[in-house]
Motif scaffolding. Structure first.
Motif, PDB file in Angstrom:
ATOM      1  N   ARG A   1       0.837  -1.208   0.000  1.00 18.65           N
ATOM      2  CA  ARG A   1       0.000   0.000   0.000  1.00 18.65           C
ATOM      3  C   ARG A   1       0.873   1.259   0.000  1.00 18.65           C
ATOM      4  O   ARG A   1       0.586   2.232  -0.701  1.00 18.65           O
ATOM      5  CB  ARG A   1      -0.928  -0.015   1.207  1.00 18.65           C
ATOM      6  N   THR A   2       1.928   1.237   0.782  1.00 15.85           N
ATOM      7  CA  THR A   2       2.854   2.376   0.834  1.00 15.85           C
ATOM      8  C   THR A   2       3.498   2.583  -0.536  1.00 15.85           C
ATOM      9  O   THR A   2       3.563   3.714  -1.032  1.00 15.85           O
ATOM     10  CB  THR A   2       3.934   2.142   1.900  1.00 15.85           C
ATOM     11  N   ARG A   3       3.961   1.492  -1.141  1.00 14.40           N
ATOM     12  CA  ARG A   3       4.595   1.602  -2.461  1.00 14.40           C
ATOM     13  C   ARG A   3       3.611   2.118  -3.509  1.00 14.40           C
ATOM     14  O   ARG A   3       3.962   2.931  -4.345  1.00 14.40           O
ATOM     15  CB  ARG A   3       5.182   0.254  -2.882  1.00 14.40           C
ATOM     16  N   ARG A   4       2.372   1.651  -3.445  1.00 12.25           N
ATOM     17  CA  ARG A   4       1.354   2.128  -4.393  1.00 12.25           C
ATOM     18  C   ARG A   4       1.091   3.623  -4.193  1.00 12.25           C
ATOM     19  O   ARG A   4       0.928   4.367  -5.159  1.00 12.25           O
ATOM     20  CB  ARG A   4       0.058   1.342  -4.236  1.00 12.25           C
ATOM     21  N   ASN A   5       1.054   4.058  -2.938  1.00 12.70           N
ATOM     22  CA  ASN A   5       0.866   5.488  -2.652  1.00 12.70           C
ATOM     23  C   ASN A   5       2.041   6.308  -3.174  1.00 12.70           C
ATOM     24  O   ASN A   5       1.850   7.391  -3.736  1.00 12.70           O
ATOM     25  CB  ASN A   5       0.667   5.723  -1.153  1.00 12.70           C
ATOM     26  N   TRP A   6       3.249   5.810  -2.967  1.00 14.50           N
ATOM     27  CA  TRP A   6       4.432   6.513  -3.473  1.00 14.50           C
ATOM     28  C   TRP A   6       4.359   6.639  -4.991  1.00 14.50           C
ATOM     29  O   TRP A   6       4.551   7.716  -5.548  1.00 14.50           O
ATOM     30  CB  TRP A   6       5.707   5.780  -3.102  1.00 14.50           C
ATOM     31  N   ARG A   7       4.110   5.492  -5.654  1.00 14.67           N
ATOM     32  CA  ARG A   7       4.043   5.498  -7.123  1.00 14.67           C
ATOM     33  C   ARG A   7       2.944   6.437  -7.608  1.00 14.67           C
ATOM     34  O   ARG A   7       3.148   7.222  -8.536  1.00 14.67           O
ATOM     35  CB  ARG A   7       3.815   4.086  -7.657  1.00 14.67           C
ATOM     36  N   GLY A   8       1.780   6.355  -6.996  1.00 17.51           N
ATOM     37  CA  GLY A   8       0.665   7.221  -7.387  1.00 17.51           C
ATOM     38  C   GLY A   8       1.003   8.689  -7.231  1.00 17.51           C
ATOM     39  O   GLY A   8       0.674   9.512  -8.092  1.00 17.51           O
ATOM     40  N   GLY A   9       1.669   9.040  -6.135  1.00 14.19           N
ATOM     41  CA  GLY A   9       2.066  10.427  -5.915  1.00 14.19           C
ATOM     42  C   GLY A   9       3.080  10.910  -6.939  1.00 14.19           C
ATOM     43  O   GLY A   9       2.985  12.038  -7.441  1.00 14.19           O
ATOM     44  N   ILE A  10       4.032  10.061  -7.258  1.00  8.65           N
ATOM     45  CA  ILE A  10       5.055  10.415  -8.249  1.00  8.65           C
ATOM     46  C   ILE A  10       4.411  10.594  -9.620  1.00  8.65           C
ATOM     47  O   ILE A  10       4.640  11.596 -10.311  1.00  8.65           O
ATOM     48  CB  ILE A  10       6.173   9.344  -8.283  1.00  8.65           C
ATOM     49  N   HIS A  11       3.569   9.647 -10.010  1.00  2.97           N
ATOM     50  CA  HIS A  11       2.917   9.736 -11.321  1.00  2.97           C
ATOM     51  C   HIS A  11       1.975  10.929 -11.397  1.00  2.97           C
ATOM     52  O   HIS A  11       1.909  11.605 -12.432  1.00  2.97           O
ATOM     53  CB  HIS A  11       2.186   8.436 -11.642  1.00  2.97           C
ATOM     54  N   LYS A  12       1.273  11.221 -10.308  1.00  4.98           N
ATOM     55  CA  LYS A  12       0.371  12.382 -10.293  1.00  4.98           C
ATOM     56  C   LYS A  12       1.169  13.670 -10.493  1.00  4.98           C
ATOM     57  O   LYS A  12       0.786  14.541 -11.280  1.00  4.98           O
ATOM     58  CB  LYS A  12      -0.399  12.440  -8.973  1.00  4.98           C
ATOM     59  N   ARG A  13       2.288  13.795  -9.814  1.00  7.55           N
ATOM     60  CA  ARG A  13       3.131  14.986  -9.957  1.00  7.55           C
ATOM     61  C   ARG A  13       3.670  15.107 -11.380  1.00  7.55           C
ATOM     62  O   ARG A  13       3.686  16.200 -11.959  1.00  7.55           O
ATOM     63  CB  ARG A  13       4.277  14.936  -8.932  1.00  7.55           C
ATOM     64  N   LEU A  14       4.087  13.991 -11.961  1.00  5.72           N
ATOM     65  CA  LEU A  14       4.597  14.008 -13.329  1.00  5.72           C
ATOM     66  C   LEU A  14       3.500  14.407 -14.319  1.00  5.72           C
ATOM     67  O   LEU A  14       3.737  15.182 -15.245  1.00  5.72           O
ATOM     68  CB  LEU A  14       5.181  12.643 -13.707  1.00  5.72           C
ATOM     69  N   GLU A  15       2.303  13.879 -14.122  1.00  7.25           N
ATOM     70  CA  GLU A  15       1.187  14.216 -15.008  1.00  7.25           C
ATOM     71  C   GLU A  15       0.804  15.692 -14.886  1.00  7.25           C
ATOM     72  O   GLU A  15       0.473  16.330 -15.884  1.00  7.25           O
ATOM     73  CB  GLU A  15       0.008  13.295 -14.729  1.00  7.25           C
ATOM     74  N   GLN A  16       0.872  16.238 -13.680  1.00  7.86           N
ATOM     75  CA  GLN A  16       0.599  17.669 -13.503  1.00  7.86           C
ATOM     76  C   GLN A  16       1.660  18.505 -14.212  1.00  7.86           C
ATOM     77  O   GLN A  16       1.345  19.504 -14.867  1.00  7.86           O
ATOM     78  CB  GLN A  16       0.567  18.025 -12.012  1.00  7.86           C
ATOM     79  N   LEU A  17       2.898  18.096 -14.081  1.00  6.44           N
ATOM     80  CA  LEU A  17       3.999  18.801 -14.732  1.00  6.44           C
ATOM     81  C   LEU A  17       3.872  18.701 -16.252  1.00  6.44           C
ATOM     82  O   LEU A  17       4.058  19.690 -16.979  1.00  6.44           O
ATOM     83  CB  LEU A  17       5.340  18.234 -14.259  1.00  6.44           C
ATOM     84  N   GLU A  18       3.510  17.519 -16.742  1.00  2.70           N
ATOM     85  CA  GLU A  18       3.315  17.334 -18.183  1.00  2.70           C
ATOM     86  C   GLU A  18       2.172  18.212 -18.690  1.00  2.70           C
ATOM     87  O   GLU A  18       2.293  18.861 -19.737  1.00  2.70           O
ATOM     88  CB  GLU A  18       3.019  15.865 -18.491  1.00  2.70           C
ATOM     89  N   GLU A  19       1.077  18.253 -17.959  1.00 10.34           N
ATOM     90  CA  GLU A  19      -0.069  19.077 -18.365  1.00 10.34           C
ATOM     91  C   GLU A  19       0.326  20.553 -18.443  1.00 10.34           C
ATOM     92  O   GLU A  19       0.005  21.244 -19.412  1.00 10.34           O
ATOM     93  CB  GLU A  19      -1.229  18.895 -17.387  1.00 10.34           C
ATOM     94  N   ALA A  20       1.054  21.036 -17.438  1.00  5.40           N
ATOM     95  CA  ALA A  20       1.503  22.431 -17.453  1.00  5.40           C
ATOM     96  C   ALA A  20       2.450  22.681 -18.629  1.00  5.40           C
ATOM     97  O   ALA A  20       2.390  23.740 -19.268  1.00  5.40           O
ATOM     98  CB  ALA A  20       2.190  22.777 -16.123  1.00  5.40           C
ATOM     99  N   ALA A  21       3.305  21.713 -18.940  1.00 12.79           N
ATOM    100  CA  ALA A  21       4.243  21.857 -20.055  1.00 12.79           C
ATOM    101  C   ALA A  21       3.504  21.898 -21.393  1.00 12.79           C
ATOM    102  O   ALA A  21       3.840  22.703 -22.272  1.00 12.79           O
ATOM    103  CB  ALA A  21       5.258  20.716 -20.040  1.00 12.79           C
TER     104      ALA A  21
END
Length: 187
Positions: free
Chosen positions: A149-169
């Motif tokens: 569960r911790t690893r899934r939360n970490w991965r989800g947080g990382i991917h969410k941040r990357l997707e936000q950065l990609e959207e802004a780009a």
């Protein structure tokens, strides 16, 4: 004069400009060039002129985007192996996460280089980066053995941040493209 059709195909084409030599064409480029030769959009431009314009847009985006925005687009869409790997490395150092660095690196890399169906590392001739299947196994990303569960939360947080950065780009790249009036329907 508008010679491009939409933002995403333009981004892919422009980010591929640093990996194209003029002696051979990638299959997607042949399709675009065939459309142009048959009287489609931008058919008055030579192949060399279109390539030069792609390179100019590449330089313009590199200059106008924030470095993190540039890196996320290169990591996700570039076909140049060294540039893609370099962008991934720079993004890893910028990523804020409670996850260990190895986990962040692998999660970010798996996001930037998704597993391709029907393609195995070393089994097919390709000019793309193909990671071994085990690279995508999240169990190998954390040597401390944190709960799933911790690893899934970490991965989800990382991917969410990357997707936000990609959207802004992409939004910023669209603004740059609009100012240049590069799209067919731009007036």
């Amino acid at each position: 004069m508008g010679i491009y059709k939409d933002v995403m195909s333009t981004l892919v084409r422009v980010l591929a400009a640093d990996n194209i030599d003029n002696s051979t064409k990638q299959s997607w480029q042949k399709l675009i060039d065939a459309d142009l030769r048959s009287g489609g959009t931008g058919s008055s431009l030579s192949v060399r002129d279109k390539f030069d314009y792609d390179c100019c847009l590449y330089a313009l985006l590199h200059r106008e985007l924030e470095s993190a925005q540039w890196d996320v687009l290169v990591a996700k869409y570039s076909t140049h192996k060294a540039n893609k790997v370099g962008a991934i490395g720079r993004l890893v150092s910028r990523m804020v996460s409670p996850a260990p660095e190895l986990f962040v690196y692998k999660a970010l890399t798996a996001w930037a280089i998704p597993k391709l169906k029907g393609v195995q590392a070393g089994k097919r001739s390709t000019d793309m980066i193909v990671l071994p299947a085990e690279f995508y196994d999240m169990n190998t990303w954390d040597v401390a053995g944190s709960p799933e569960r911790t690893r899934r939360n970490w991965r989800g947080g990382i991917h969410k941040r990357l997707e936000q950065l990609e959207e802004a780009a992409v939004i910023r790249a669209t603004e740059v493209f609009d100012l240049e009036e590069i799209f067919v329907d731009a007036a």
